[in-house]
Design a protein around this motif. Structure first.
Motif, PDB file in Angstrom:
ATOM      1  N   MET A 191      61.674  13.134  57.397  1.00  0.00           N
ATOM      2  CA  MET A 191      62.471  13.827  56.378  1.00  0.00           C
ATOM      3  C   MET A 191      62.007  13.543  54.946  1.00  0.00           C
ATOM      4  O   MET A 191      62.414  14.213  54.006  1.00  0.00           O
ATOM      5  N   ALA A 217      60.112  22.696  59.894  1.00  0.00           N
ATOM      6  CA  ALA A 217      61.252  23.484  59.420  1.00  0.00           C
ATOM      7  C   ALA A 217      62.469  22.595  59.153  1.00  0.00           C
ATOM      8  O   ALA A 217      63.370  22.982  58.410  1.00  0.00           O
ATOM      9  N   LEU A 218      62.466  21.427  59.735  1.00  0.00           N
ATOM     10  CA  LEU A 218      63.606  20.517  59.601  1.00  0.00           C
ATOM     11  C   LEU A 218      63.978  20.285  58.128  1.00  0.00           C
ATOM     12  O   LEU A 218      65.150  20.266  57.771  1.00  0.00           O
ATOM     13  N   ASN A 219      62.981  20.097  57.277  1.00  0.00           N
ATOM     14  CA  ASN A 219      63.272  19.965  55.847  1.00  0.00           C
ATOM     15  C   ASN A 219      62.378  20.891  55.012  1.00  0.00           C
ATOM     16  O   ASN A 219      62.021  20.587  53.892  1.00  0.00           O
ATOM     17  N   VAL A 220      62.039  22.044  55.604  1.00  0.00           N
ATOM     18  CA  VAL A 220      61.250  23.069  54.917  1.00  0.00           C
ATOM     19  C   VAL A 220      59.952  22.495  54.325  1.00  0.00           C
ATOM     20  O   VAL A 220      59.638  22.705  53.161  1.00  0.00           O
ATOM     21  N   LYS A 221      59.203  21.781  55.173  1.00  0.00           N
ATOM     22  CA  LYS A 221      57.894  21.299  54.722  1.00  0.00           C
ATOM     23  C   LYS A 221      56.928  22.465  54.562  1.00  0.00           C
ATOM     24  O   LYS A 221      56.997  23.448  55.284  1.00  0.00           O
TER      25      LYS A 221
END
Lengths: 215, 493
Positions: free
Chosen positions: A144, A167-171
């Protein structure tokens, strides 16, 4: 520093199946590449910045800023050149990185870490890990506190997994599976821009045309 | 202790608050009872044969019936876009492409009043905003990007700019026409063709734009506008022949899209949510700052991804700023969006009103102090009083999560470093505001705040030449300006 330990790198590349000529060429190219990106450190910003001619009475400009922490899985084949070509534009642009070295040819990466250390690169700017790609990629992609991930192989299953987890933290996901690092196309300021964000700043200009004052 | 005497003069707005209604006329705009899908230059009935109602959130009256596109319709639109890309648009000389885009811009200007009225009826935003901001800025975007079409070789040093192909574009309900312009104009200028889906609640101005595109004689299939809900959007995202997804909307849906296209070569730009920090230092011109805060959070009922929804006020001026804010809150006119005097119109939908009310409750439960204006709300329609919270903790949900409504969470700070840390303590990074009279402080803040757009001594300003987009979970890619071109091109040597 890299140049000073040229013989060691050539020797190590030869132990990792390169011929002497290939190894020398690769090490020379790595030195050149670092010099190339060093020069960009204080120049790409001017190239990719703009003062924007907004229609209202504001001064408005856009500049690139580093994305932040980049997690990079270095190329498996060009163990040294690939590593250098991925790291250099990331740090030239002001990011820090965690790099997973080639798992089949990690030797140069470890020696390269010594070069970085004796070059007085501030601690934490480049962090080099060794290990198995399949095992470590998920952690690179779903951490994250990482802002961007880089993957350099054409394995589509791993590409997909990296994109999904990112996609979890819009990397930002950057894929370098079609880059030929030894070619002239293996370096350009556009590689730096892959890890930059554009920041736009506005400020009012007082009294344009004498119409009204203040903010 | 004696009560401190308040020597500050307070403006009286009593007379202004009773302004006679000045409603814009509905009859100046034509809304058809039913709208079909705009595919390949024609309006076509949906394969689904289904229509859904679009209502006026200010009155809850039905405005029109809108076609619900299914996967077959999306496929048809994508095929039309592909054919147009291969046969005409890609091959057309860029200067000719530019002329079509200029034509669209002029036609929006010509029909500006109609667009503004429909935007307000359909979305609930004050007519003043749709007339003075949404519609002219939309036209300006077309004007700006039209000119780029034949100048792309100058935009990217040492590279050739090639179009991507078909752009699938999904836009939100807060600025329906403007977002359509932000998406369509650069895509066309760069030589792409388009399949665009407006938000379910606010399809009308996009369909009006389709009429203009038809009248402008744009080659059929270059722009296709299809309506529907989430399933229609998913069909665009998942269509194998779409090369690029441009999405503006919530971070939640943005992440779903990022996952959905993971196994493909599709490119994406995502313009997602935000929780902007608006920061007032003690040397700031307080009255202007208060105006900026009001504009920052109550513009478009707070339905703005870059809304200044977190306010940080330096401790020494905290009480003064909060008092001024409360006074100003009282003067805001809440009500009929069609009235030219209205400051705050209708909340876009019942669902959104429920979300906002949920957060207002959460704020109170978390122990924050709430203050709302005493404005009377119309009996029908979806309305929310402008609301501010003080005594908010950094960990409060109203300070961490995007509410997308007229709700402001206020906190105090002492030092520059403290406020920078607090402002950056958010998964979002779309915008921020700084109010101070000291230039060096402005630049200290603007360089350290992790956000894509920073307004110093101003807020919520937009221009087609100015890149807009986020850091972190506010998305990636830029819209507007030179940098906005990158979203719609492939660079080759």
């Amino acid at each position: 520093m890299l140049e000073g330990r040229k013989a060691q790198f050539v020797d190590e590349l030869m132990k990792q199946d390169s011929t002497k000529a290939q190894a020398e060429k690769e090490v020379n190219l790595c030195i050149e590449r670092f010099i190339y990106y060093s020069g960009w450190c204080d120049k790409f910003q001017q190239l990719y910045s703009s003062v924007n001619p907004v229609a209202s009475s504001h001064f408005n400009f856009s500049v690139p800023e580093p994305t932040g922490v980049v997690a990079a899985i270095a190329p498996q084949q060009d163990a040294l050149l690939g590593l250098v070509s991925v790291i250099a534009p990331i740090i030239a642009g002001g990011n820090t990185c965690i790099v997973l070295a080639s798992s089949t040819k990690p030797l140069c990466a470890v020696t390269f870490a010594e070069v970085l250390n004796s070059s007085d690169l501030p601690g934490g700017v480049v962090n080099i890990l060794t290990g198995k790609v399949a095992e470590l990629v998920p952690y690179f992609a779903d951490h994250m506190d990482v802002n961007a991930t880089v993957f350099c192989e054409s394995d589509s299953a791993i590409q997909k997994m990296i994109k999904e987890k990112s996609a979890l933290n819009v990397k930002r996901v950057v894929l370098y599976d079609k880059i030929k690092w030894a070619d002239a196309t293996g370096q350009s300021p556009y590689f730096i821009m892959d890890f930059q964000e554009i920041k736009t700043t506005w400020h009012p200009i007082e009294n344009i045309g004498g119409a009204k004052a203040g903010y | 202790m004696a009560k401190a005497k308040n020597n500050t003069l307070k403006l009286k707005f009593d007379s202004a608050r009773n302004l006679a209604p000045a409603p814009e006329s509905k009859s100046a705009a034509k809304i058809d009872p039913q709208y079909d899908l705009f595919i390949n230059g024609k309006f076509e009935k949906p394969a689904s044969k289904e229509y859904f109602a679009s209502i006026n959130p200010a009155t809850e009256e039905k405005l029109s019936m809108i076609a619900e596109a299914n996967a077959a319709d999306v496929n048809k639109a994508v095929k039309a876009a592909r054919a147009a890309y291969d046969k005409t648009w890609k091959k057309m000389p860029p200067a000719e492409r530019a002329k079509y885009i200029y034509r669209i811009a002029r036609m929006i200007q010509e029909r500006a009043r109609e667009f503004a009225i429909i935007e307000t009826l359909d979305g609930g935003k004050p007519i003043r905003e749709s007339r003075d901001f949404d519609v002219p800025t939309a036209a300006n975007h077309f004007f700006y990007y039209a000119g780029w079409a034949d100048k792309l070789e100058y935009a990217f040093p040492n590279r050739r700019a090639e179009p991507l192909g078909i752009a699938g574009q999904i836009i939100p309900w807060n600025f329906p026409l403007l977002m359509a312009a932000w998406k369509i104009a650069p895509a066309l200028a760069c030589g792409n063709t388009v399949v665009l889906k407006p938000a379910e609640n606010t399809s009308l101005t996009a369909l009006k734009l389709a009429e203009i595109i038809q009248e402008a004689d744009l080659p059929p299939g270059v722009v296709n506008i299809i309506t529907g809900g989430g399933a229609t959007g998913a069909a665009i995202v998942n269509h194998p022949d779409v090369n690029k997804i441009a999405f503006t909307g919530s971070t939640e849906v943005g992440k779903i899209i990022q996952r959905a296209i993971a196994g493909t070569d599709k490119k994406a730009t995502l313009e997602l949510g935000g929780k902007a920090a608006n920061i007032i230092f003690d040397d700031a011109p307080l009255d202007q700052a208060v105006e900026g805060v009001i504009n920052g959070i109550f513009f478009n009922q707070g339905h703005v991804c870059c809304a200044g929804s977190r306010l940080y006020v330096q401790e020494s001026v905290f009480a003064a700023v909060v008092r001024k804010l409360k006074d100003r809150l009282e003067t805001l006119i809440v009500g009929d969006p069609m009235d030219k005097n209205t400051d705050i119109g209708a909340i876009n939908s019942r669902e959104q009103l429920n979300i906002i009310n949920k957060y207002i409750k959460i704020g109170q439960q978390e122990g924050a102090d709430m203050y709302q204006s005493s404005a009377n709300l119309p009996r029908k329609g979806f309305y929310c009083r402008p609301t501010i919270f003080t005594n908010v903790a950094q960990s409060s949900r109203i300070a961490q999560e995007e509410i997308f409504g007229p709700v402001l969470a206020i906190q105090s700070f002492r030092t520059d470093d403290e406020v920078i840390e607090k402002a950056n303590n958010s998964p979002y990074g779309l915008s921020a505001g700084v109010w101070t009279d000291k230039g060096s402080k402005i630049f200290n803040l603007t360089t350290k705040l992790r956000a894509g757009v920073i307004w110093a001594n101003t807020f919520n300003k937009f221009d087609p030449t100015s890149p807009f987009g986020g850091y972190k979970e506010s998305g990636y890619g830029r819209e507007g300006g030179l940098h906005g071109l990158s979203a719609y091109i492939n660079l080759t040597k």
